[in-house]
Design a protein around this motif. Sequence first.
Motif, mmCIF file in Angstrom:
data_model
loop_
_atom_site.group_PDB
_atom_site.id
_atom_site.type_symbol
_atom_site.label_atom_id
_atom_site.label_comp_id
_atom_site.label_asym_id
_atom_site.label_seq_id
_atom_site.Cartn_x
_atom_site.Cartn_y
_atom_site.Cartn_z
ATOM 1 N N VAL A 10 32.512 -15.700 -41.825
ATOM 2 C CA VAL A 10 32.626 -17.143 -42.003
ATOM 3 C C VAL A 10 31.231 -17.762 -41.959
ATOM 4 C CG1 VAL A 10 33.571 -19.268 -41.008
ATOM 5 C CG2 VAL A 10 34.906 -17.154 -40.920
ATOM 6 N N ASP A 11 30.977 -18.704 -42.877
ATOM 7 C CA ASP A 11 29.755 -19.503 -42.835
ATOM 8 C C ASP A 11 30.100 -20.817 -42.144
ATOM 9 O OD1 ASP A 11 28.626 -17.484 -44.301
ATOM 10 O OD2 ASP A 11 28.285 -18.670 -46.100
ATOM 11 N N TYR A 12 29.421 -21.104 -41.030
ATOM 12 C CA TYR A 12 29.666 -22.333 -40.271
ATOM 13 C C TYR A 12 28.549 -23.335 -40.552
ATOM 14 C CZ TYR A 12 33.191 -19.936 -37.477
ATOM 15 O OH TYR A 12 34.309 -19.259 -37.057
ATOM 16 N N PHE A 25 31.794 -14.381 -34.765
ATOM 17 C CA PHE A 25 31.830 -12.926 -34.827
ATOM 18 C C PHE A 25 30.605 -12.389 -35.560
ATOM 19 C CE2 PHE A 25 36.374 -14.059 -34.553
ATOM 20 C CZ PHE A 25 36.712 -13.326 -33.427
ATOM 21 N N VAL A 26 30.272 -11.127 -35.281
ATOM 22 C CA VAL A 26 29.198 -10.451 -35.997
ATOM 23 C C VAL A 26 29.517 -10.543 -37.494
ATOM 24 C CG1 VAL A 26 28.122 -8.213 -36.442
ATOM 25 C CG2 VAL A 26 28.652 -8.892 -34.094
ATOM 26 N N GLY A 27 28.530 -10.915 -38.278
ATOM 27 C CA GLY A 27 28.708 -11.076 -39.721
ATOM 28 C C GLY A 27 28.839 -12.528 -40.146
ATOM 29 N N SER A 45 22.110 -15.314 -39.910
ATOM 30 C CA SER A 45 23.201 -14.356 -39.732
ATOM 31 C C SER A 45 23.351 -13.988 -38.266
ATOM 32 C CB SER A 45 22.935 -13.079 -40.532
ATOM 33 O OG SER A 45 22.978 -13.352 -41.901
ATOM 34 N N LEU A 46 24.580 -13.944 -37.818
ATOM 35 C CA LEU A 46 24.877 -13.499 -36.456
ATOM 36 C C LEU A 46 25.122 -11.995 -36.560
ATOM 37 C CD1 LEU A 46 27.212 -16.472 -35.486
ATOM 38 C CD2 LEU A 46 24.758 -16.212 -35.063
ATOM 39 N N ASP A 47 24.083 -11.222 -36.260
ATOM 40 C CA ASP A 47 24.090 -9.798 -36.582
ATOM 41 C C ASP A 47 24.414 -8.849 -35.439
ATOM 42 O OD1 ASP A 47 21.814 -10.317 -35.186
ATOM 43 O OD2 ASP A 47 20.434 -9.501 -36.662
#
Length: 165
Positions: A27-29, A56-58, A101-103
Amino acid sequence: MATKLMSLSSIACLLLVGAFLHVASAVDYDVGGDFGWSLPPNPTFFSDWARNKTFFVGDKLVFRSKASETHDVAEPDGQVDLDGCVEPGISLSTSAVLSISLDSPRRRYFICTIGNHCNAGMKFAVDVFINPNSAMPPPPSSASSLRFGAVLAAAMAGLFFLLTI
């Protein structure tokens, strides 16, 4: 009879592949929702925005600033630095849009370091989790995962062979 077995083997393969390929979408927030990454109406605006979401990651955080405003994004090292608006060594410019990115699963902190923006409430933290519904690819050096993949491929080939004879 052979057609029935082919049909059963096709169904079995599709079910097996489907079970292994169940992937959740990232998801893009847009940070701050429609308000964007701007001076907030109150000091807890961005913290309140983040509190209502599960990251979440990704997933990605998209920082959108109004063309008439100047903001940046920086990542303090921890909660104390976030609370005190301690400026880290590196800040990322947002000219208009910045995507982060939340990696990895961890707590991340974000602030604006321009003027007094952080103290005015341009700061928040997010907890990033591993999505239990996503199929995470194995690390490249994971020999056991590669072995499992080879065994699975051999088992599927054997099953297909047995069902087609």
